[in-house]
Design a protein around this motif. Structure first.
Motif, short mmCIF file in Angstrom:
data_model
loop_
_atom_site.label_atom_id
_atom_site.label_comp_id
_atom_site.label_asym_id
_atom_site.label_seq_id
_atom_site.Cartn_x
_atom_site.Cartn_y
_atom_site.Cartn_z
N HIS A 549 -22.97 27.32 26.09
CA HIS A 549 -21.76 27.11 25.29
C HIS A 549 -20.84 26.08 25.92
CE1 HIS A 549 -17.69 28.17 23.78
NE2 HIS A 549 -18.37 27.98 22.65
N ARG A 552 -22.05 22.63 25.48
CA ARG A 552 -22.04 22.08 24.13
C ARG A 552 -20.76 21.33 23.79
NH1 ARG A 552 -25.57 25.34 19.73
NH2 ARG A 552 -24.64 27.26 20.42
N THR A 553 -19.67 21.82 24.32
CA THR A 553 -18.39 21.17 23.96
C THR A 553 -18.36 19.71 24.39
OG1 THR A 553 -17.29 23.30 24.13
CG2 THR A 553 -15.90 21.33 24.12
N THR A 556 -20.87 17.74 22.40
CA THR A 556 -20.37 17.45 21.05
C THR A 556 -19.43 16.25 21.07
OG1 THR A 556 -20.46 19.81 20.60
CG2 THR A 556 -19.24 18.45 19.03
N ALA A 557 -18.59 16.21 22.10
CA ALA A 557 -17.64 15.09 22.20
C ALA A 557 -18.38 13.77 22.37
CB ALA A 557 -16.68 15.34 23.36
N ARG A 559 -21.46 13.05 21.52
CA ARG A 559 -22.16 12.72 20.29
C ARG A 559 -21.19 12.21 19.23
NH1 ARG A 559 -26.15 16.76 16.85
NH2 ARG A 559 -26.32 15.41 15.01
N GLY A 560 -20.12 13.00 19.05
CA GLY A 560 -19.16 12.66 18.00
C GLY A 560 -18.55 11.28 18.22
N ASN A 561 -18.12 11.05 19.46
CA ASN A 561 -17.49 9.76 19.74
C ASN A 561 -18.46 8.60 19.59
OD1 ASN A 561 -14.67 10.23 20.32
ND2 ASN A 561 -15.43 11.56 21.98
N SER A 563 -21.06 8.50 17.77
CA SER A 563 -21.35 8.35 16.34
C SER A 563 -20.22 7.60 15.63
CB SER A 563 -21.54 9.74 15.75
OG SER A 563 -21.26 9.73 14.38
N MET A 564 -18.99 7.99 15.95
CA MET A 564 -17.85 7.32 15.31
C MET A 564 -17.78 5.85 15.71
SD MET A 564 -14.72 9.99 14.97
CE MET A 564 -14.53 10.42 16.68
N HIS A 586 -25.50 8.09 22.11
CA HIS A 586 -25.56 9.06 21.00
C HIS A 586 -26.88 9.84 21.01
CE1 HIS A 586 -26.25 10.24 16.71
NE2 HIS A 586 -25.00 10.69 16.90
N ILE A 593 -28.20 18.20 23.31
CA ILE A 593 -27.76 19.33 22.48
C ILE A 593 -28.96 20.18 22.06
CG2 ILE A 593 -26.80 19.97 20.24
CD1 ILE A 593 -24.82 17.62 20.60
N ASN A 597 -29.59 24.02 22.87
CA ASN A 597 -29.89 24.98 21.81
C ASN A 597 -31.11 25.81 22.15
OD1 ASN A 597 -27.75 24.26 20.25
ND2 ASN A 597 -28.91 22.91 18.88
N LYS A 604 -31.26 34.30 24.04
CA LYS A 604 -31.04 35.32 23.01
C LYS A 604 -32.29 36.16 22.82
CE LYS A 604 -28.18 33.10 19.72
NZ LYS A 604 -28.31 32.50 18.40
N ARG A 613 -34.19 36.60 9.89
CA ARG A 613 -33.90 36.88 8.48
C ARG A 613 -35.18 36.66 7.71
NH1 ARG A 613 -29.03 34.03 8.44
NH2 ARG A 613 -27.21 35.37 8.66
#
Lengths: 740, 131
Positions: A549, A552-553, A556-557, A559-561, A563-564, A586, A593, A597, A604, A613
């Motif tokens: 966890h 990931r933060t 994510t930053a 990746r996000g940056n 990507s932008m 990226h 990530i 995962n 888990k 499910r």
């Protein structure tokens, strides 16, 4: 000393019997002859019935005794003659009673004394045979007197009126019992004679009865005495006293008392074995047949008696030993020792072992018992020595001692072996890092090691299986063992909560097999404290969770940056290398990530927190989407996936978690694609047993045999070294299943 | 059209990232660093949409969501949950408490998140909600 007194006196008996018999036969025969001539005639008188009854009774007693008595001792058939004599006598009495004329009556009456007199003689005879010599106050000589006087009386009875007046009876009175008889002048004397004989016999019997110590003998004498008294009182009363005073008062009563006496004695014979068991007579037999030597010495220790056993032990016949001094049988020191012991304990002495001198030279080992003989004044007048040959016994005892020693040595050796074995076992059990408990078939604890106490946190060893169960949550030790033993449960380690610890408990039955039959004799329980392990596992899983966890933060930053930047600053990134730099940033973040995962999924799964499910999934759609996603990689590796679209389309829907199922297929096909160069991957499906089987076959490097065991285990790589340059080229076997 | 996006998120990296994307999209962005701040700003600023992170100190996202939906002023504002947790329970809880969507941050590029936000806004303004 005679062995059988009756046999010793047999001669006298036979003389009496044969003479009586001959006389009876002779006289009776002539009487019968006269009867058939018509000289003697008979009339029935009712009194005769009693006499006939008496005759029958006596015959019956004779037959009964002959058939029922179990032994055929001489005494037995002697006794049987009593009822026979009685019956013969009663026959004569019958003839007297039934006679038609006084003369006939008188004739038969003359016969009577012979039969009548023999009864007391026979009875007296029995008496003297019955009792021991020491109880008999007189010897054989008086017998001659008895028999002689008997002969005289019989002669006079037949040839004169002295005893019975039987000649002039023309006017004899006829009574209901026949013709009345006049007594002769000497009759009373005869009666007195028989009375004396009876008194003497009865006296002997009573004396013997009083002195008898043996119970059986006492019983026998009692019966005989009672019968005798019965007979005697009647005989005295009816035939002597009353006859002397009132001659005509009573009819002949002999049918009653002679029969009665015979009855008594028969009873005694059958019930108490009169004449059969004469302990005194047996005593001699016993002595002679003993294996032990019995020696009787007098006050000066001169041998007065020796039995046949002396031959074996001393090598001398009894006759040789008589008169010798006792000391000649022993060596000096042995004799002195014995004498010492006797003076110390005069009444009786027992010596376990002594050596005696055998005539033949080989000296015997004997056990000796000595007892003293007393006279009436209680003074010691002699000793009885009993010698028992223990030579064989001695030999056997020595052998036994050797055997015992040898066995003891063996036992010592075997015990040591056992101790060693036990020590090894104990050491092994104690050295275990696990708690070890051994139960028997009833769940009682036989052995436990110290680790058990340590794990359970107790200061004393546990007493019963229940003690274990008490603190284990939801785990019944006895039940668990029973299930294992009965085969209901397979031996498997169970995780059990115990106080604040977690234990792993494993039980296995103890089986012994004998002759192809196996028996369960107990259970072994192993207890392991896995608290630490469990804690570590949980920490690790939690770590992964949290770490993933946390990772990931920032990812994510990134990746996000990146990507932008690519999207909104495309103009500023016209420069190719710069654009590549940002693109790679990226791409890396995306890959990272993905890895994070995977970690999360794995942890888990490990924690059992993964949920699935389930729904109806179309496999063909899933496979197609996987292939679509892998298109890029497939082109790179110049690999082509072959599959039959028709078959795929015809597959039934499967019940699964679509995302996870897709993941699995992706991993399989992805692996195949990655590690095949220039080849074809065949994807085939089949339906069997209600399941759809999907198989992916490639022509790539494959997984070496020795690595296959790592399949389905986490993070295993099938490369030979972790430090290969070509890390992307090593098949990652992945973690795609866990009990799902 | 321009909307006011309230972003409730405690991590500065993520704050700055989403701030940029909504700026590029032409929306106004209000930032709150924790749950309490978020509630206050939700009432005060009247945002068009709220992006709510779950893992926050003091008050977590689910709690904030409950309060938002309990307050008549804020209950009609659409809420999108943001998280890096993929716990199904959280998803269900959030959705059952009235969140419109649940987005796992690491799975999507910011542009994709912005597109989703636009969709939601469009959907909400189409069905005009009486205030």
């Amino acid at each position: 000393m005679g062995r059988d007194k009756i046999i010793d006196h047999k001669i006298a008996y036979w003389i009496v019997s044969i003479v009586s018999l001959l006389a009876l036969v002779g006289v009776g025969g002539s009487g019968i002859a006269s009867t058939s001539n018509g000289a003697f005639t008979f009339t029935w008188r009712w009194f005769g019935a009693f006499i006939i009854a008496g005759i029958i009774a006596n015959i019956a007693i004779f037959v009964l005794t002959v058939t029922k008595a179990s032994s055929r001792k001489a005494a037995f058939y002697w006794f049987a003659t009593l009822p026979v004599a009685n019956a013969a006598f009663l026959l004569l009495v019958l003839a007297v009673v039934l006679s038609d004329t006084p003369q006939a009556s008188a004739y038969w009456q003359s016969m009577l004394p012979m039969a009548w007199l023999t009864t007391p003689v026979i009875v007296a005879f029995f008496t003297f045979c019955f009792v021991d010599d020491k109880d008999m106050p007189f010897r054989l000589a008086p017998w001659i007197l008895v028999l002689a006087s008997l002969a005289v009386m019989i002669y006079f009875a037949g040839s004169s009126n002295a005893i019975e007046s039987h000649h002039a009876l023309k006017d004899a009175e006829l009574t209901y019992y026949g013709y009345r008889h006049e007594p002769g002048t000497m009759l009373t004397l005869v009666f007195l004679w028989t009375a004396m004989l009876c008194f003497a016999s009865l006296g002997v019997v009573i004396r013997a009865y009083r002195r008898a110590t043996n119970e059986t003998l006492k019983q026998q004498l009692k019966i005989f005495r009672n019968g005798f008294i019965f007979y005697f009182s009647f005989a005295l009363g009816a035939d002597l006293l009353i006859y002397a005073i009132f001659p005509s008062l009573l009819p002949p009563m002999s049918f009653l008392y002679t029969t009665g006496f015979a009855g008594f004695v028969s009873y005694g014979l059958l019930k108490y074995g009169i004449f059969q068991i004469n302990p005194a007579a047996l005593a001699d037999q016993i002595l002679e047949n003993l294996a032990e030597a019995v020696i009787g010495v007098n006050g000066e220790y001169k041998i007065e008696f020796a039995n046949n056993g002396a031959l074996t032990i001393f090598g001398r016949k009894p006759a040789e030993l008589k008169g010798r001094p006792l000391r000649s049988l022993f060596g000096e020191s042995v004799y002195a020792d014995i004498m010492e012991k006797i003076s110390a304990s005069p009444e009786s002495v027992a010596i376990d072992q002594a050596k005696v001198l055998h005539q033949g030279g080989m000296n015997m080992s004997v056990a000796v018992t000595v007892s003293s003989i007393h006279n009436d004044r209680n003074e010691i007048v002699g000793h009885i020595f009993v010698f028992q040959n223990i030579t064989e016994l001695e030999k056997k005892t020595i052998e036994l001692a050797h055997e015992k020693e040898s066995v003891e040595r063996k036992v010592v050796a075997r015990t040591k072996e056992l101790h060693d074995e036990r020590a090894r076992l104990s050491a092994s059990i104690e050295s275990l890092a696990l708690g070890f408990v051994l139960l028997d078939s009833k769940n009682n604890i036989i052995t436990q090691n110290h680790m058990v106490q340590k794990i359970l946190g107790v200061s004393e060893p546990i007493q019963t299986a229940d003690d274990l169960t008490k603190r284990m949550h939801g785990f019944d030790v006895a039940e668990y063992c029973a299930d294992i033993r009965s085969g209901k449960r397979k031996a498997k380690a169970e995780e059990v909560a115990y106080d604040e610890k977690i234990l792993r408990v494993f039980a296995t039955p103890v089986v012994t097999s004998e002759n192809d039959k196996s028996t369960m004799i107990g259970t072994v329980i192993l207890i392991e404290d896995i608290t630490e392990i469990k804690v570590l596992e949980r920490s690790r899983d939690e770590f992964f969770s949290i770490a993933s966890h946390e990772l990931r933060t920032p990812l994510t930053a990134i990746r996000g940056n990146a990507s932008m930047a690519l999207q909104y600053y495309a103009d500023d990134l016209k420069d190719k290398p710069l654009r590549e730099i940002v693109t790679d940033i990226h791409g890396s973040s995306v890959r990272l990530i993905e890895i994070v995962n995977d970690f999360l999924d794995m942890s888990k799964l490990e924690q059992g927190k993964m949920s699935f499910r389930y729904e109806a999934c179309a496999l063909d759609k899933l496979i197609e989407s996987v292939l679509y996603e892998l298109k890029g990689t497939m082109n790179e590796s110049r690999v082509h996936v072959e599959y039959d679209g028709a078959t795929l389309g015809a597959l039934p829907k499967v019940w699964a978690d679509p995302a996870r199922l897709k993941q699995v297929i992706y991993n399989l096909v992805g692996n195949a694609v990655k590690y095949t160069e220039d080849g074809t991957i065949k994807l085939t499906t089949s339906v069997k047993d209600g399941k759809v089987h999907v198989s992916v076959a490639d022509t790539g490097r494959g997984i070496p045999l020795e690595m296959r065991k790592f399949l389905f285990r986490k993070f295993q790589q099938a490369g030979n070294s972790l430090l290969t340059r070509d890390t992307t080229r090593v098949p990652v076997l992945g973690y795609i299943s866990q009990n799902s | 059209m321009a909307a006011k996006v309230l972003l409730v998120e405690d991590d500065q990296l993520i704050q700055r990232m989403y701030q940029k994307i909504f700026m590029f999209e032409g929306h106004d962005v209000v930032i709150a660093s924790d749950g309490e701040d978020g509630l206050r700003k939700a009432q005060a600023e009247g945002p068009t949409i709220i992006l709510l992170d779950i893992m926050m100190p003091k008050m977590n996202g689910i709690e904030v969501l409950s309060h938002l939906k309990a307050d008549p002023v804020t209950k009609n504002i659409p809420v999108i949950m943001l998280s890096n947790l993929a716990g199904d329970r959280d998803v269900e809880t959030a959705l059952s408490k009235g969140a419109v969507k649940y987005i796992i941050k690491s799975e999507y590029d910011p542009k994709e998140v912005a597109d989703m936000v636009n969709e939601v806004i469009a959907g909400y303004t189409r069905d005009a909600i009486p205030s």
